[in-house]
Design a protein around this motif. Structure first.
Motif, mmCIF file in Angstrom:
data_model
loop_
_atom_site.group_PDB
_atom_site.id
_atom_site.type_symbol
_atom_site.label_atom_id
_atom_site.label_comp_id
_atom_site.label_asym_id
_atom_site.label_seq_id
_atom_site.Cartn_x
_atom_site.Cartn_y
_atom_site.Cartn_z
ATOM 1 N N ARG A 163 0.679 -1.110 0.018
ATOM 2 C CA ARG A 163 0.245 -0.249 0.394
ATOM 3 C C ARG A 163 0.685 1.269 0.203
ATOM 4 N NH1 ARG A 163 -5.019 0.841 1.576
ATOM 5 N NH2 ARG A 163 -6.193 2.987 1.979
ATOM 6 N N SER B 286 -3.621 1.213 -3.169
ATOM 7 C CA SER B 286 -3.720 1.094 -2.219
ATOM 8 C C SER B 286 -3.692 -0.742 -2.596
ATOM 9 C CB SER B 286 -5.284 0.623 -2.065
ATOM 10 O OG SER B 286 -6.094 0.578 -2.470
ATOM 11 N N ASN B 287 -2.810 -0.873 -3.971
ATOM 12 C CA ASN B 287 -2.103 -2.560 -4.084
ATOM 13 C C ASN B 287 -1.322 -1.744 -5.131
ATOM 14 O OD1 ASN B 287 -1.990 -4.661 -3.905
ATOM 15 N ND2 ASN B 287 -3.992 -5.225 -5.383
ATOM 16 N N ASP C 133 -9.105 -4.394 8.159
ATOM 17 C CA ASP C 133 -7.755 -4.602 7.081
ATOM 18 C C ASP C 133 -7.391 -5.681 7.778
ATOM 19 O OD1 ASP C 133 -7.896 -2.560 6.466
ATOM 20 O OD2 ASP C 133 -6.834 -1.202 6.705
ATOM 21 N N CYS D 243 -6.645 5.206 -5.084
ATOM 22 C CA CYS D 243 -6.761 4.704 -3.755
ATOM 23 C C CYS D 243 -8.126 4.022 -3.432
ATOM 24 C CB CYS D 243 -6.382 5.661 -2.784
ATOM 25 S SG CYS D 243 -5.036 6.186 -2.417
ATOM 26 N N ASP E 278 -9.961 3.201 -1.571
ATOM 27 C CA ASP E 278 -10.501 3.268 -0.246
ATOM 28 C C ASP E 278 -11.554 4.559 -0.461
ATOM 29 O OD1 ASP E 278 -10.021 0.629 0.544
ATOM 30 O OD2 ASP E 278 -8.118 1.954 1.730
#
Length: 1555
Positions: free
Chosen positions: A155, A160-161, A243, A664, A666
């Motif tokens: 991250r 985020s990945n 998470d 991102c 999220d």
């Protein structure tokens, strides 16, 4: 300008256009408008010429299902809408059409969706192409993605990945277009992420998923039950509960993925052990204990270190010694391991225990990642032969933390990823903009296109790439003789990576010093568009992507990041020397499979020969940078990756970010905006514009639109589309004289717009869509031809079927006729006798045939084993050759880099030499100007003084005091002479000074020339070495291909032989079982026949007994009758007699029925014999076919032998010619040496004579100069003297040139002699090889003769076995028929026996006293019969067992003989191939020797010409010198005459005065 863009807007029908090049008015606004409209409609894919634009949809779209895959499968490019599947299908179709490697490269910023599209493309290719033996399935592919995402992703602030490594996925296809093998290469892993990170950045996903998902015994074994809650300096724990839940689910997915990939539980457990050990080491930390003088580092938490040591299979003391022995004063004095080495003492003070521990963690995780990659390659690769490959490249995107609000600046790892993206963008620039223009210019194609990069940016990514990786160009490579001449030369600029490498290797280097050097190189105005300073500490800004993406970098800690931590190198030794057998074994195997060290630049687990061939450039680059620093490792790794992609046909996919924080996931606001607002809110237009500008998409689309993007060689076009021409007299594949004219004539007859194509010098170019139109026309025409071909084929098959039916009808009629004949002769007794005796004649042959068959099978089995051993040996040799090839390629890469540096040195020295020559010319010109000025001033002074003296003399003639004026005149003459001498002396001093300066410059120039010559010689040597290495590499490649082809042929033959052997074994087994069954049935039938015969004899005996009893009863009846018995008894006896007679008649009728059944059985036996005869005919045909095949093989072998003999004869003739030429060259060399010796002697004599003449001439010139100064000569004498000086200087220059030419000739003569010696050596080697080849040919001939004899014997045995088997089959069928007949007879006899027994019982019931005695006698007889039957069965069984054992031995012997014969035949073929290869090599060497001799002769002729020219120049110089001497003599005589005249005049004047 804005008004022009609004006026040039596209019509409404171009809204949401799928292809941007189809827009009527192509500009930035129209492109942005089209992309916004399509993105608002969830159309994220758009064609951009040959490339594609994909905008990150943020939310998942349902456009990647298997149904969509089937829609795109097999489609052409013009039939597919824009989709990532369309790009994959286009690359796959192009690879199949051209049989060349293709690649798919994804470009874009971080979070733009490159990895997602990478997965979709691979998913499509696996489903559309299919795989061989399920080597790569969708389940395996998903498992690979799951494992790589866990161990290589993390991250970041932008994603985020985020992928933290570069992956190159290779799909290798076979001849049918299916995936036969695949491989994965991982590069540039961001290993520092496992260490300490700024701002608490998280580490890789695998660590968190292990900590959250390990349960039960695994968690207990990994010591993860009680996690350390305190701050961990290396691993930041997860904070959110969701998470942790997600990490638990992902851990289960990783475990399932390992199972799908075939990773055993032991190997999986080893990976978790090492990861848990990394975590415990990070928890252990490092602290410094003790006083300042005796301080040392140790683990902060010893219990955590103990857990890590237990998991890794070592001890805490060993870990402490590895980690902390390089620091301070706490290390052990006798440490034998690698210590922490730093470039300077200043750095050694900064080394801490945390840095050493971080190095160990980095090394351990790197080895784990490499091991995972090796396990993946083991699962998805196969050692098979492939035709072409499709590469897919996925790399981390552009990193710009400032775009997401992070102002701390990018790190060194971000710079490495950005550098790779810049190189990929440069590859796109060259592929889509530079290469097409160069191709158009080369082919003479004019296009209406102007280079307009606009926006105030840089025209090409090359400027920024050069700023980052520009290497040294030889700034410090001049010698001392040239360094003093280049003192004012500017320091050459080098790139950022090279400067960082130099600063890291220099003592006392620091980040501030590196930035100072960097800005001293690139801080000028020329680079202000690329680089500028930042207000922060150690910060600067680089303008990436043509200035559209400025990235703020913070250089703090870069020097520490570029120095390789020595403790990291100890990680592999810790794992390989582990006390745990599983850990030791796994990492030893992984390291042997191709694990390397530096910066994850290795290629793991590549086992197939073709995969090795695909990754050769990467391996070569890694071998060449083993001894470099991290910066240079990054540079050369990227060079290898780009070179690999450059060798393929590349297709690019540009991934675009719609918002800065789109990566991102999220951030839920993006999804809400995407669903609720319009197109103006869901996409950031300035961000989209900067990405479009930076990637040069519009320029590429414009060139694609106005140019001719499709091109094809003229020959290929004529071959492919020749059938479209109306002229059918010329075949499409036939060669033509003028391809261009033929293609132009062909295009005139094809329905195509002339504006849509251009014909170049060697290629034809098409606009977009024109080639697809031609393809459709070609498909239509081919369809018509195929329909006609199908019609003819069907007609042919129908006619053939009709002929077959006719033959069948004829055969049926023939069979009917034969059956009629058989029915007419079956009652003949002789025919019955023949049918019974004929099968018995072949019984004795069966054993011999089976024995021969067994021996043949034994030979075949031995031959199979020998072939298997030879195949293993060849496979081992092939592996050795592959390793040698990789080493040679690595050496070639090093030599290539060295030669490049040498060439750069030569260029620098050449420029320096040219500058020195220009300076020398300037100094010479200035000297000439000074001489002319001096002479002019002297003449003016002489004229002025002469005028003054003349005026004084005229005045003195009118005066009274003439003596006074005379004295003044004499005084003035003396002053004039004194002034002349003074000026002459000054002129001589100046001249000597200039001559000295000239000599100094000439000496420096000569040194420069000598150094240049030396460098040229060095370059020549390197070039020859490179050529030699190229030749060796080519030979090795040919040998490898030959070995591969030979292996494939051997494997094919092995498979064929195995199948034949298996078929033979099955047939033999079936025949054996059938024979055993028939033998058993035959024995049973014989036994039953014997029993039936015994029963029949018993019945006959009983009948006789009954007849005797009947006779006795009749006598008794008569006696009774005559003795007074009653009439009733007599009537009963008559009645019994009548019944017995009736039974006798019934038995006779039954015997007649039995005879009819026997005849039917004989007919069935005859039918079986006919079928056996037909099988014999078929076997004869097969034997004839095999004989023909053997004859063909023998003929081919004879042809090969004849060809080899012819080759040997030609080799011998060439060898004699070469020997004759060698003798001629040696004689000519001796003559040249003698001539050169005489020339040297004459040159030495001439030099001595010229030196003496020069000394005498100089003396005469000095005398002439002094004499001329004394006289009142005019300017003609001075001019003559000056001319003589110039001629003298020219003579000296000519002499120097002649000396240099002579030296050069001597050097060339020496080289020629060396070349001749090398040629003679090569010729001798070729002779030796020819002799060896002749000996091998003789051996092969003898071996072939032996093989032929053995083969003939085996064929004889095989024929005998076949005949015996056929006879046995006939005998078995006869036996079956007999068994059936005997069974029928037995059943009838049983019925008869039962009836007779019933009769006997009825007779016994009459009260006969002799019944018991008869029964007893019958039982005794039956007992004897049973005993004899039992003995017969035992003897028969023993005999059959011996026959079976003998047959088994025969079959085994046959198998061994067949194997031996096949092995001998294969060895003979292999020897013939080796002989051909040696002959080919000797021929190549002979041709190379002849070429070298030709080159030597040409060089010799050049030397002779040069020598003649030098002799001519020497002759001219001698003539000039002779003319100068003659002029000097004339001048001396003239001067002497004038002196005598002056002396006589002075004497006369003296006499007059005395008078």
């Amino acid at each position: 300008m804005t008004y022009w863009i609004r006026v040039r807007a596209n019509p409404p029908q171009f809204n949401k256009a799928e292809e941007l090049s189809q827009l009527r008015f192509l500009n930035e606004s129209s492109v942005l408008h089209t992309l916004r409209q399509r993105y608002a409609s969830n159309l994220i894919h758009t064609y951009a010429g040959e490339s594609m634009i994909v905008i990150n949809p943020v939310a998942p779209l349902a456009i990647y299902s298997e149904k969509v895959v089937h829609m795109f499968r097999g489609c052409k490019s013009e039939d597919m809408p824009p989709h990532i599947y369309a790009m994959a299908q286009s690359a796959y179709r192009g690879m199949l059409a051209t049989r060349r490697d293709h690649s798919l490269v994804l470009l874009g910023r971080s979070g733009a969706g490159k990895t997602t599209n990478f997965k979709h493309a691979l998913h499509y290719l696996v489903l559309a192409a299919g795989t061989v033996n399920k080597i790569l399935t969708i389940e395996k592919l998903n498992a690979v993605f799951t494992v790589l995402e866990a161990f290589g992703n993390s991250r970041t602030h932008m994603n985020s990945n985020a992928t933290r490594f570069t992956q190159l996925f290779s799909l290798d296809f076979d001849q049918s277009g299916q995936i036969a093998s695949s491989s994965l290469q991982v590069l540039l892993l961001e290993k520092s992420r496992i260490g300490r990170r700024a701002d608490g950045d998280p580490t890789f996903h695998a660590v968190y998923r292990l900590l959250a998902g390990a349960e039960g015994p695994l968690r207990k074994e990994l010591h993860l039950t009680n996690l350390v809650a305190e701050n961990n300096p290396f691993i930041t724990p997860l904070q959110k509960h969701e998470d942790k839940q997600r990490a638990m689910v992902e851990f289960n997915r990783i475990v399932a993925a390992f199972k799908i990939l075939g990773v055993s539980e032991t190997e999986e457990k080893v990976i978790w052990l090492v990861l848990a050990g990394i975590y415990h080491l990070s928890c252990a930390g490092a602290v410094k204990t003790g006083t300042s003088s005796q301080s040392r580092w140790q683990f902060g938490r010893v219990e955590c270190a103990e857990r890590a040591a237990t998991l890794l299979g070592t001890s805490v003391e060993e870990l402490s010694r590895i980690v902390f022995s390089s620091n301070g004063g706490g290390g052990t004095p006798n440490n034998s391991r690698t210590t922490m080495k730093t470039p300077s003492p200043e750095h050694s003070k900064d080394i801490t225990g945390l840095e050493a521990l971080e190095g160990l963690l980095v090394g351990l995780y790197s080895e784990v990642f490499h091991c995972v990659a090796a396990l993946i390659n083991r699962s998805i690769s196969a050692p098979v032969h492939t035709v072409s490959s499709l590469l897919l490249c996925d790399a981390p995107g552009f990193q710009n933390p400032a775009s997401c609000g992070r102002q701390t600046g990018a790190t060194f790892e971000d710079l490495c990823h950005n550098y790779l993206q810049e190189r990929l963008q440069l590859l796109f620039h060259h592929s889509t903009l530079v290469a097409p223009k160069d191709r158009y210019a080369q082919e003479g194609i004019d296009i209406d296109h102007e280079d307009d990069y606009g926006f105030g940016g840089v025209g090409s990514p090359q400027a920024l790439v050069s700023l980052l990786d520009r290497g040294s160009q030889g700034a410090a490579m001049l010698r001392a003789s040239q360094s003093d001449l280049s003192s004012n030369r500017q320091t050459e600029r080098r790139g950022l990576l090279w400067l960082l490498d130099e600063e890291a290797s220099c003592p006392g280097g620091s980040d501030e010093a590196f930035l100072d050097r960097f800005f001293s190189h690139y801080g000028d105005r020329d680079h202000q568009m690329l680089l500028r300073k930042a207000p922060g500490n150690n910060q600067f800004v680089l303008h990436h992507l043509q200035g559209t993406n400025p990235v703020l970098y913070t250089a703090t800690g870069w020097l520490r990041a570029t120095r390789e931590n020595p403790v990291a190198r100890s990680a592999i030794s810790v794992l390989q020397e582990s006390q745990r057998e599983d850990v030791n074994r796994l990492f030893v195997c992984a390291r042997g499979a191709g694990v390397s060290g530096a910066l994850s630049g290795s290629v793991h687990g590549l086992e197939g020969s073709q995969t090795l061939r695909r990754a050769s450039s990467i391996r070569r680059t890694f071998t060449a940078v083993k001894r470099k620093n991290v910066c240079l490792q990054v540079k050369f790794t990227v060079d290898g990756l780009i070179e690999t992609l450059r060798r393929t046909r590349v297709k690019f996919v540009h991934c675009i970010l719609p918002q800065h924080n789109a990566g991102c996931t999220d951030n839920k606001s993006l999804l809400s905006v995407r669903s609720n607002q319009g197109e103006d809110s869901i996409i950031n237009v300035p961000l989209l514009r900067s990405q479009i500008r930076g990637s040069e998409i519009i320029e590429a689309i414009r060139l694609h639109k106005v140019g001719f993007p499709k091109h094809m060689p003229l020959g290929e076009f004529h071959r492919r589309f020749g059938l479209l021409a109306t002229d059918n007299h010329v075949r499409p594949g036939s060669p033509v004289a003028d391809e261009r004219r033929e293609v132009e004539d062909m295009l005139l007859s094809v329905d195509i717009d002339p504006a849509s194509y251009r014909v170049g010098q060697s290629q034809i170019f098409f606009r977009s869509g024109a080639l697809e139109q031609l393809e459709s026309q070609r498909d239509e025409k081919l369809t018509g031809h195929v329909i006609l071909l199908q019609a003819r084929c069907r007609g042919y098959l129908a006619r053939r079927k009709l002929n077959t039916l006719k033959l069948q009808d004829m055969a049926v009629r023939c069979i009917q006729r034969n059956v009629r004949k058989l029915m007419s002769v079956r009652e003949w007794p002789w025919w019955r006798l023949y049918v019974k005796v004929a099968p018995l004649l072949n019984v004795h042959r069966t054993e011999d045939q089976l024995k021969a068959r067994t021996e043949e099978l034994e030979v075949l089995r031995a031959k199979v084993e020998r072939l298997e051993q030879e195949r293993n040996h060849l496979k081992h040799d092939n592996d050795k050759l592959e390793n040698k090839l990789s080493e040679i390629t690595a050496d070639f890469a090093e030599e290539h880099s060295t030669s490049t540096l040498a060439a750069e040195r030569i260029d620098a020295e050449t420029s320096e030499r040219l500058r020195l020559e220009r300076e020398l010319q300037d100094v010479t010109q200035e000297n000439k100007n000074l001489q002319q000025t001096t002479e002019r001033l002297e003449m003016e002074l002489l004229y002025a003084r002469a005028a003054d003296l003349n005026g004084v003399a005229s005045d003195g003639e009118d005066g009274d005091e003439g003596g006074v004026y005379k004295q003044r005149y004499e005084h003035a003459v003396r002053e004039l002479e004194f002034t002349k001498r003074k000026m002459a002396q000054q002129h001589e001093d100046d001249l000597e000074q200039l001559v000295g300066l000239k000599k100094q410059l000439e000496k420096k120039l000569a040194d420069a020339y000598e150094e240049v010559e030396e460098q040229r010689q060095v370059v020549g040597q390197w070039k020859r070495r490179v050529q030699k290495l190229n030749g060796e590499m080519h030979d090795l490649r040919l040998l490898l291909e030959e070995q591969t082809a030979r292996n494939n042929l051997l494997e094919k033959k092995q498979r064929k032989f195995d199948s034949e052997t298996q078929n033979l074994m099955d047939d033999l087994r079936q025949e054996k079982t059938l024979r055993e069954r028939i033998t058993r049935e035959k024995e049973l039938a014989i036994a039953e026949k014997f029993t039936i015969e015994q029963n029949l004899s018993d019945a006959r005996l009983e009948i006789e007994l009954k007849e005797e009893r009947l006779h006795s009863l009749t006598q008794e009846l008569e006696d009774l009758t005559f003795g007074g018995k009653t009439e009733e008894e007599v009537a009963q006896l008559k009645k019994a007699k009548h019944e017995l007679e009736k039974k006798t008649k019934d038995q006779e009728e039954e015997l007649d029925d039995f005879a009819g059944q026997v005849q039917l059985l004989e007919q069935a036996k005859l039918r079986l014999e006919m079928s056996i005869e037909q099988q014999r005919k078929e076997m004869r045909k097969e034997m004839q076919q095999r004989d023909e095949e053997l004859e063909e093989v023998r003929g081919n072998a004879h042809k090969k032998l004849k060809a080899l003999e012819a080759q040997l004869e030609t080799e011998h003739e060439e060898r004699t010619i070469l020997l004759r030429e060698k003798h001629d060259l040696e004689r000519r060399l001796v003559a040249f040496e003698e001539q050169d010796r005489t020339d040297r002697a004459t040159d030495a004599e001439n030099m001595q004579r010229l030196k003496r003449d020069l000394k005498r001439t100089r003396a005469l010139l000095r005398d002439a100069q002094t004499m001329l100064e004394r006289t009142k000569g005019d300017s003609a004498g001075k001019a003559a003297l000056r001319q003589l000086k110039n001629q003298l200087e020219d003579a000296e220059c000519a002499r120097a040139v002649a000396i240099k030419a002579k030296q050069a000739l001597e050097l060339e003569l020496n080289e020629t002699q060396a070349a001749l010696e090398e040629a003679s050596r090569l010729r001798s080697e070729a002779d030796e090889r020819a002799n060896v080849a002749s000996r091998e040919r003789a051996e092969l001939r003898s071996q072939l003769e032996e093989n032929e004899e053995e083969l003939a014997e085996v064929l004889k045995k095989y024929r005998a076995v076949v005949q015996q088997v056929s006879a046995e089959q006939a005998q078995l069928q006869d036996s079956q028929a007999q068994v059936v007949a005997l069974e029928a007879e037995r059943s009838s006899l049983k019925d008869q026996l039962t009836e007779l027994s019933q009769r006997l019982e009825s007779v016994e019931q009459l009260g006969d006293p002799t019944a018991n005695s008869l029964a007893t006698r019958r039982l005794e007889f039956r007992t004897k019969e049973l005993e004899s039957k039992l003995e017969l069965e035992q003897t028969t069984r023993a005999r059959l067992e011996t026959q079976i054992a003998r047959l088994k031995e025969n079959v085994d012997k046959l198998q061994t003989e067949a194997a031996l014969l096949r092995t001998k035949e294969q060895t003979a073929q292999d020897a013939a191939r080796r002989l051909q290869r040696s002959l080919r090599e000797s021929r190549d060497e002979a041709s190379s020797a002849v070429a070298r001799e030709h080159e030597t002769m040409r060089a010799r002729r050049d030397l002779e010409k040069t020598l003649e020219a030098a002799e001519a120049e020497t002759k001219v110089a001698r003539d000039d010198l002779r003319l100068a001497l003659q002029r000097i003599d004339d001048l001396q005589s003239a001067i002497q005459g004038e002196l005598d005249l002056d002396c006589s005049e002075e004497a006369t004047t003296d006499n007059s005065d005395s008078d």
